[in-house]
Scaffold this motif. Structure first.
Motif, PDB file in Angstrom:
ATOM      1  N   ASP A 192       0.820  -1.221   0.000  1.00 54.86           N
ATOM      2  CA  ASP A 192       0.000   0.000   0.000  1.00 54.86           C
ATOM      3  C   ASP A 192       0.852   1.267   0.000  1.00 54.86           C
ATOM      4  O   ASP A 192       0.319   2.383   0.085  1.00 54.86           O
ATOM      5  CB  ASP A 192      -0.957   0.003   1.199  1.00 54.86           C
ATOM      6  CG  ASP A 192      -0.237   0.132   2.535  1.00 54.86           C
ATOM      7  OD1 ASP A 192       1.018   0.077   2.570  1.00 54.86           O
ATOM      8  OD2 ASP A 192      -0.920   0.284   3.566  1.00 54.86           O
ATOM      9  N   GLY A 193       2.189   1.097  -0.074  1.00 54.56           N
ATOM     10  CA  GLY A 193       3.085   2.246  -0.144  1.00 54.56           C
ATOM     11  C   GLY A 193       3.686   2.654   1.183  1.00 54.56           C
ATOM     12  O   GLY A 193       4.564   3.532   1.226  1.00 54.56           O
ATOM     13  N   THR A 194       3.268   2.033   2.293  1.00 52.97           N
ATOM     14  CA  THR A 194       3.832   2.354   3.601  1.00 52.97           C
ATOM     15  C   THR A 194       5.283   1.897   3.672  1.00 52.97           C
ATOM     16  O   THR A 194       5.616   0.780   3.262  1.00 52.97           O
ATOM     17  CB  THR A 194       3.032   1.682   4.732  1.00 52.97           C
ATOM     18  OG1 THR A 194       1.655   2.043   4.610  1.00 52.97           O
ATOM     19  CG2 THR A 194       3.554   2.098   6.091  1.00 52.97           C
ATOM     20  N   VAL A 195       6.155   2.775   4.193  1.00 51.07           N
ATOM     21  CA  VAL A 195       7.578   2.457   4.305  1.00 51.07           C
ATOM     22  C   VAL A 195       7.996   2.510   5.772  1.00 51.07           C
ATOM     23  O   VAL A 195       7.723   3.491   6.476  1.00 51.07           O
ATOM     24  CB  VAL A 195       8.428   3.451   3.487  1.00 51.07           C
ATOM     25  CG1 VAL A 195       9.921   3.126   3.646  1.00 51.07           C
ATOM     26  CG2 VAL A 195       8.037   3.422   2.019  1.00 51.07           C
ATOM     27  N   PHE A 196       8.631   1.444   6.242  1.00 46.41           N
ATOM     28  CA  PHE A 196       9.217   1.403   7.574  1.00 46.41           C
ATOM     29  C   PHE A 196      10.738   1.355   7.417  1.00 46.41           C
ATOM     30  O   PHE A 196      11.268   0.515   6.680  1.00 46.41           O
ATOM     31  CB  PHE A 196       8.751   0.171   8.351  1.00 46.41           C
ATOM     32  CG  PHE A 196       7.299   0.197   8.735  1.00 46.41           C
ATOM     33  CD1 PHE A 196       6.896   0.746   9.949  1.00 46.41           C
ATOM     34  CD2 PHE A 196       6.330  -0.319   7.887  1.00 46.41           C
ATOM     35  CE1 PHE A 196       5.557   0.768  10.317  1.00 46.41           C
ATOM     36  CE2 PHE A 196       4.996  -0.305   8.235  1.00 46.41           C
ATOM     37  CZ  PHE A 196       4.599   0.251   9.451  1.00 46.41           C
ATOM     38  N   ILE A 197      11.426   2.246   8.103  1.00 43.57           N
ATOM     39  CA  ILE A 197      12.889   2.287   8.050  1.00 43.57           C
ATOM     40  C   ILE A 197      13.436   1.790   9.377  1.00 43.57           C
ATOM     41  O   ILE A 197      12.996   2.214  10.456  1.00 43.57           O
ATOM     42  CB  ILE A 197      13.392   3.711   7.769  1.00 43.57           C
ATOM     43  CG1 ILE A 197      12.883   4.187   6.403  1.00 43.57           C
ATOM     44  CG2 ILE A 197      14.924   3.766   7.821  1.00 43.57           C
ATOM     45  CD1 ILE A 197      13.220   5.621   6.084  1.00 43.57           C
ATOM     46  N   GLY A 198      14.365   0.846   9.319  1.00 46.75           N
ATOM     47  CA  GLY A 198      14.954   0.289  10.526  1.00 46.75           C
ATOM     48  C   GLY A 198      16.391  -0.105  10.281  1.00 46.75           C
ATOM     49  O   GLY A 198      17.052   0.412   9.368  1.00 46.75           O
ATOM     50  N   THR A 199      16.876  -1.020  11.095  1.00 51.58           N
ATOM     51  CA  THR A 199      18.249  -1.496  10.960  1.00 51.58           C
ATOM     52  C   THR A 199      18.246  -2.969  10.566  1.00 51.58           C
ATOM     53  O   THR A 199      17.368  -3.735  10.968  1.00 51.58           O
ATOM     54  CB  THR A 199      19.035  -1.312  12.271  1.00 51.58           C
ATOM     55  OG1 THR A 199      18.349  -1.995  13.328  1.00 51.58           O
ATOM     56  CG2 THR A 199      19.155   0.156  12.630  1.00 51.58           C
ATOM     57  N   SER A 200      19.236  -3.348   9.787  1.00 52.79           N
ATOM     58  CA  SER A 200      19.327  -4.708   9.275  1.00 52.79           C
ATOM     59  C   SER A 200      19.995  -5.634  10.292  1.00 52.79           C
ATOM     60  O   SER A 200      20.941  -5.239  10.983  1.00 52.79           O
ATOM     61  CB  SER A 200      20.133  -4.707   7.976  1.00 52.79           C
ATOM     62  OG  SER A 200      20.439  -6.017   7.554  1.00 52.79           O
ATOM     63  N   PHE A 201      19.477  -6.849  10.398  1.00 52.81           N
ATOM     64  CA  PHE A 201      20.196  -7.922  11.078  1.00 52.81           C
ATOM     65  C   PHE A 201      19.915  -9.202  10.306  1.00 52.81           C
ATOM     66  O   PHE A 201      18.958  -9.290   9.548  1.00 52.81           O
ATOM     67  CB  PHE A 201      19.796  -8.035  12.556  1.00 52.81           C
ATOM     68  CG  PHE A 201      18.405  -8.531  12.817  1.00 52.81           C
ATOM     69  CD1 PHE A 201      18.171  -9.854  13.165  1.00 52.81           C
ATOM     70  CD2 PHE A 201      17.301  -7.673  12.747  1.00 52.81           C
ATOM     71  CE1 PHE A 201      16.892 -10.316  13.433  1.00 52.81           C
ATOM     72  CE2 PHE A 201      16.022  -8.124  13.016  1.00 52.81           C
ATOM     73  CZ  PHE A 201      15.805  -9.453  13.355  1.00 52.81           C
ATOM     74  N   GLY A 202      20.736 -10.195  10.488  1.00 53.24           N
ATOM     75  CA  GLY A 202      20.620 -11.383   9.651  1.00 53.24           C
ATOM     76  C   GLY A 202      21.281 -11.131   8.316  1.00 53.24           C
ATOM     77  O   GLY A 202      22.312 -10.444   8.220  1.00 53.24           O
TER      78      GLY A 202
END
Length: 367
Positions: free
Chosen positions: A11-21
């Motif tokens: 739906d176009g929602t963007v969540f920005i976070g940090t990568s792990f794995g």
């Protein structure tokens, strides 16, 4: 340094976070699980194949990963979303972190996401397709990728390819593997069963050649209507042996008997779902992981009757056959998210098997 990751919903929602794995790009159906513990069991449950799983509990990874807590040979999720990723677990049983486990199997994780907001979006709009990426590719390009259909062959991906035995001295049970959790196998072997694990596309004739005393249809991922060969097999063999269906096996059993299934808005995934057993009035606290349900109205004109219902939304949680020794439940009786409320169902199944074996021997003696 911690690398940035993004979760983009269709739906176009963007969540920005940090990568792990793993620092990879992965698509899947975004779902949420409400369990406080059990993240390793979630990661290794084959029923999550094709899905990006959001954990609603805020801290994940604090007790690490243990060899003894897997529910399958490897993780099957397509991505993992958490609020806080614990990098330094504290538990004497821990052998590695969830980050190292995900990296080992090339699965991306994203942390520092507002999982409450994400869960509210899913609850309001239903499950959505999503993509986790560590690239800086434009959002518009990633949304184009999400327009492509997701996989529909999850069961074929997670099922065993060949028959194999797990020997025991008790009744012989064919466990049809649609993505079976180790917990189901443990419950059968703990009761001394001689188990033959069969692939999802095993035929009725192949089962007959094994000469079983009972059949257990396992859990598994995806839409039950995507496994037509299993529905046909159940129709052909129903009534010949006692039968017990769990989760996807429950849905396939219903379809084989003429009932219908439909997709839930956001599914049931967690370890504290109350289910009412209609014959006793008892409420059981159950572990669940499914996105589809048996349509209650469709049961009316079949030889099935509803045995259990979900108290949260009234959906069908159990079925029994009016003519044959066959029953099923939508939840996971092998899981123990604290209580062991549903463990008795394996004993009930084996009681039916014992009755069947005695009847076969008595019939043979009169011939």
């Amino acid at each position: 340094m911690t690398k940035q990751a993004r979760l983009i919903l269709e739906d176009g929602t963007v969540f920005i976070g940090t990568s792990f794995g793993a620092e990879e790009e992965s698509r899947g159906e975004v779902v949420f699980n409400t369990g406080i513990t059990g993240y390793q069991e979630v990661l290794s449950d084959p029923s999550y194949c094709g899905q990006i799983v959001t954990m609603t509990y805020p801290m994940i990874g604090n007790y690490g990963v243990s060899r003894d807590d897997f529910e399958s040979i490897r993780p099957f999720v397509h991505g993992f979303v958490v609020r806080e990723h614990c990098e330094v677990p504290s538990n004497w049983r821990s052998e590695q972190t969830i980050a190292s486990l995900l990296k080992e199997y090339n699965i991306p994780g994203i942390a520092e996401v507002d999982t409450r907001k994400l869960t509210r979006i899913i609850r309001q709009h239903g499950t959505l397709k999503g993509i986790i990426t560590t690239s800086d590719e434009p959002v518009e390009a990633l949304l184009e990728k999400l327009k492509a259909p997701l996989m529909e062959d999850q069961v074929a991906r997670v099922s065993t390819k060949n028959l194999f035995p797990v020997p025991g001295r008790g009744p012989r049970i064919v466990l049809v593997d649609f993505g079976a959790k180790y917990g189901i196998l443990r419950e059968l072997t703990n009761r001394g069963c001689d188990v033959i694990v069969a692939p999802y596309n095993v035929t009725a004739d192949e089962i007959r050649r094994i000469r079983p005393d009972g059949i257990l249809l396992s859990n598994g991922p995806g839409d039950p209507k995507s496994v037509p060969e299993a529905i046909h097999m159940i129709q052909e063999i129903l009534g010949e042996y006692p039968l017990f269906g769990i989760c996807l096996g429950h849905q396939l059993f219903a379809l084989a008997c003429g009932a219908d299934t439909e997709k839930l808005k956001f599914g049931h995934r967690g370890g504290n779902h109350p289910v009412k057993e209609l014959s006793t009035g008892r409420t059981h606290i159950t572990s669940q992981n499914h996105g589809y349900t048996v349509t209650a109205d469709s049961v009316m004109n079949t030889d099935l009757e509803i045995s259990h219902i979900a108290l949260n939304d009234g959906t069908v949680e159990g079925l029994t056959h009016k003519k044959y020794a066959a029953f099923s439940v939508q939840y996971h009786p092998e899981a123990a998210p604290g209580p062991y409320d549903s463990n008795y169902l394996f004993d009930h199944f084996l009681e039916q098997v014992t009755t069947f074996v005695k009847g076969e021997k008595a019939h043979a003696a009169t011939r």
